[in-house]
Motif scaffolding. Structure first.
Motif, PDB file in Angstrom:
ATOM      1  N   TYR A 126       0.798  -1.196  -0.219  1.00 61.21           N
ATOM      2  CA  TYR A 126      -0.024  -0.028   0.016  1.00 61.21           C
ATOM      3  C   TYR A 126       0.777   1.184  -0.098  1.00 61.21           C
ATOM      4  O   TYR A 126       2.091   1.248   0.563  1.00 61.21           O
ATOM      5  N   MET A 127       0.173   2.219  -0.975  1.00 61.07           N
ATOM      6  CA  MET A 127       0.966   3.717  -0.846  1.00 61.07           C
ATOM      7  C   MET A 127      -0.207   4.593  -0.189  1.00 61.07           C
ATOM      8  O   MET A 127      -1.397   4.270  -0.638  1.00 61.07           O
ATOM      9  N   LEU A 128       0.206   5.273   0.782  1.00 54.78           N
ATOM     10  CA  LEU A 128      -1.004   6.122   1.357  1.00 54.78           C
ATOM     11  C   LEU A 128      -0.506   7.745   1.393  1.00 54.78           C
ATOM     12  O   LEU A 128       0.339   7.928   1.778  1.00 54.78           O
ATOM     13  N   THR A 129      -1.877   8.357   1.192  1.00 49.35           N
ATOM     14  CA  THR A 129      -1.749   9.886   1.245  1.00 49.35           C
ATOM     15  C   THR A 129      -2.743  10.513   2.209  1.00 49.35           C
ATOM     16  O   THR A 129      -4.009   9.743   2.130  1.00 49.35           O
ATOM     17  N   VAL A 130      -2.555  11.189   3.136  1.00 49.71           N
ATOM     18  CA  VAL A 130      -3.480  11.929   4.094  1.00 49.71           C
ATOM     19  C   VAL A 130      -3.879  13.057   3.513  1.00 49.71           C
ATOM     20  O   VAL A 130      -3.258  13.975   3.312  1.00 49.71           O
ATOM     21  N   LYS A 131      -5.170  13.436   3.510  1.00 49.96           N
ATOM     22  CA  LYS A 131      -6.014  14.410   3.303  1.00 49.96           C
ATOM     23  C   LYS A 131      -6.907  15.013   4.360  1.00 49.96           C
ATOM     24  O   LYS A 131      -7.459  14.002   5.048  1.00 49.96           O
ATOM     25  N   LYS A 161      -2.981  10.147 -11.732  1.00 51.23           N
ATOM     26  CA  LYS A 161      -1.489  10.132 -11.553  1.00 51.23           C
ATOM     27  C   LYS A 161      -1.089   9.230 -10.625  1.00 51.23           C
ATOM     28  O   LYS A 161      -0.222   8.252 -10.604  1.00 51.23           O
ATOM     29  N   ALA A 162      -1.695   9.165  -9.307  1.00 53.01           N
ATOM     30  CA  ALA A 162      -1.566   8.621  -8.089  1.00 53.01           C
ATOM     31  C   ALA A 162      -1.648   6.896  -8.655  1.00 53.01           C
ATOM     32  O   ALA A 162      -1.026   5.922  -8.220  1.00 53.01           O
ATOM     33  N   GLY A 163      -2.792   6.675  -9.292  1.00 48.22           N
ATOM     34  CA  GLY A 163      -3.167   5.316  -9.694  1.00 48.22           C
ATOM     35  C   GLY A 163      -2.172   4.759 -10.429  1.00 48.22           C
ATOM     36  O   GLY A 163      -1.951   3.531 -10.613  1.00 48.22           O
ATOM     37  N   ARG A 164      -1.655   5.449 -11.567  1.00 47.53           N
ATOM     38  CA  ARG A 164      -0.695   4.972 -12.563  1.00 47.53           C
ATOM     39  C   ARG A 164       0.433   4.757 -11.797  1.00 47.53           C
ATOM     40  O   ARG A 164       1.067   3.702 -12.196  1.00 47.53           O
ATOM     41  N   PHE A 187      -3.360   2.059  -4.017  1.00 44.65           N
ATOM     42  CA  PHE A 187      -3.274   3.440  -3.683  1.00 44.65           C
ATOM     43  C   PHE A 187      -4.615   3.776  -2.331  1.00 44.65           C
ATOM     44  O   PHE A 187      -5.696   3.537  -2.765  1.00 44.65           O
ATOM     45  N   ILE A 188      -4.128   4.480  -1.317  1.00 44.87           N
ATOM     46  CA  ILE A 188      -5.102   4.706  -0.248  1.00 44.87           C
ATOM     47  C   ILE A 188      -5.038   5.991   0.235  1.00 44.87           C
ATOM     48  O   ILE A 188      -4.155   6.461   0.373  1.00 44.87           O
ATOM     49  N   ILE A 189      -6.349   6.876   0.349  1.00 47.63           N
ATOM     50  CA  ILE A 189      -6.354   8.222   0.809  1.00 47.63           C
ATOM     51  C   ILE A 189      -6.791   8.035   2.173  1.00 47.63           C
ATOM     52  O   ILE A 189      -7.982   7.311   2.522  1.00 47.63           O
ATOM     53  N   ALA A 190      -6.106   8.494   3.274  1.00 50.48           N
ATOM     54  CA  ALA A 190      -6.678   8.302   4.411  1.00 50.48           C
ATOM     55  C   ALA A 190      -7.097   9.951   4.922  1.00 50.48           C
ATOM     56  O   ALA A 190      -6.425  10.953   4.559  1.00 50.48           O
TER      57      ALA A 190
END
Length: 201
Positions: free
Chosen positions: A149-154, A167-170, A179-182
């Motif tokens: 997993y790669m994760l970005t915090v929003k 872009k993140a999906g590619r 790809f995960i958004i937290a």
């Protein structure tokens, strides 16, 4: 997946019985100068990176261990690390380290909420700067698997554009990760996770 209680117990048991590891605050990171203490922390949950060894092949090394402030704060709150600052080996409290981290890192509290929750669930969390995200998350640990997993915090009110997601999906697809958004809630400390899956049309 381990329960939060089992995950924390495992870390405590790996470190317990000896002197609590000590780290020196050096600018924006922490250094565990004693290699034996560093090995104990690394083996307990892949905390930190041994100096000069970007990808350790074994959990045994003879080098200082470098911790980022998020890792250090988490270990301090569990009573598994003490931090000091020269000159005079002045003891740094978790509250003081948090204040320092807030000045150095944007949205530190939000990201730490996510880090803390994932660690408490028994997952291995490392910085994701290499992949342009906040964290890379492992189930077993680096060297034992490729991070799934790669994760970005929003923030809850952040806008997320379709271009950003594509872009993140590619990138995630290229490096074979999900790809995960937290999205953490600052008041309740609850975290919502959005996982994206891609498929060929």
């Amino acid at each position: 997946m381990k329960s939060a209680r089992d995950a924390i117990r495992g870390v405590v048991e790996a470190i317990r019985g000896r002197r609590t590891p000590e780290a020196e605050l050096v600018e924006n990171f922490l250094v565990v100068w004693d290699p034996e203490q560093g090995v104990r922390l690394y083996r307990a949950g892949f905390y930190g990176k041994p100096l000069g060894i970007p990808k350790p092949k074994t959990p045994e090394f003879d080098a200082p261990l470098i911790l980022d402030l998020m890792e250090g704060l988490y270990l301090m709150e569990k009573g598994l690390l003490t931090v000091y600052k020269e000159p005079g080996r002045k003891t740094i409290t978790p509250k003081e380290l948090l204040q320092i981290a807030r000045k150095l890192h944007e949205d530190f509290d939000l990201k730490y909420t996510v880090y803390q929750q994932l660690r408490n669930q028994g997952l291995i969390v490392t910085p994701g700067i290499k992949y342009g995200c906040d964290f890379v998350v492992y189930k077993r640990g680096p060297g034992l698997e490729h991070a799934p997993y790669m994760l970005t915090v929003k923030k809850p009110d952040d806008e997320i554009t379709a271009t950003e997601i594509v872009k993140a999906g590619r990138l995630a697809t290229t490096v074979r990760k999900r790809f995960i958004i937290a999205i953490p809630n600052e008041k309740t400390k609850e975290v919502q996770y959005l996982m994206f899956k891609w498929f060929r049309a």
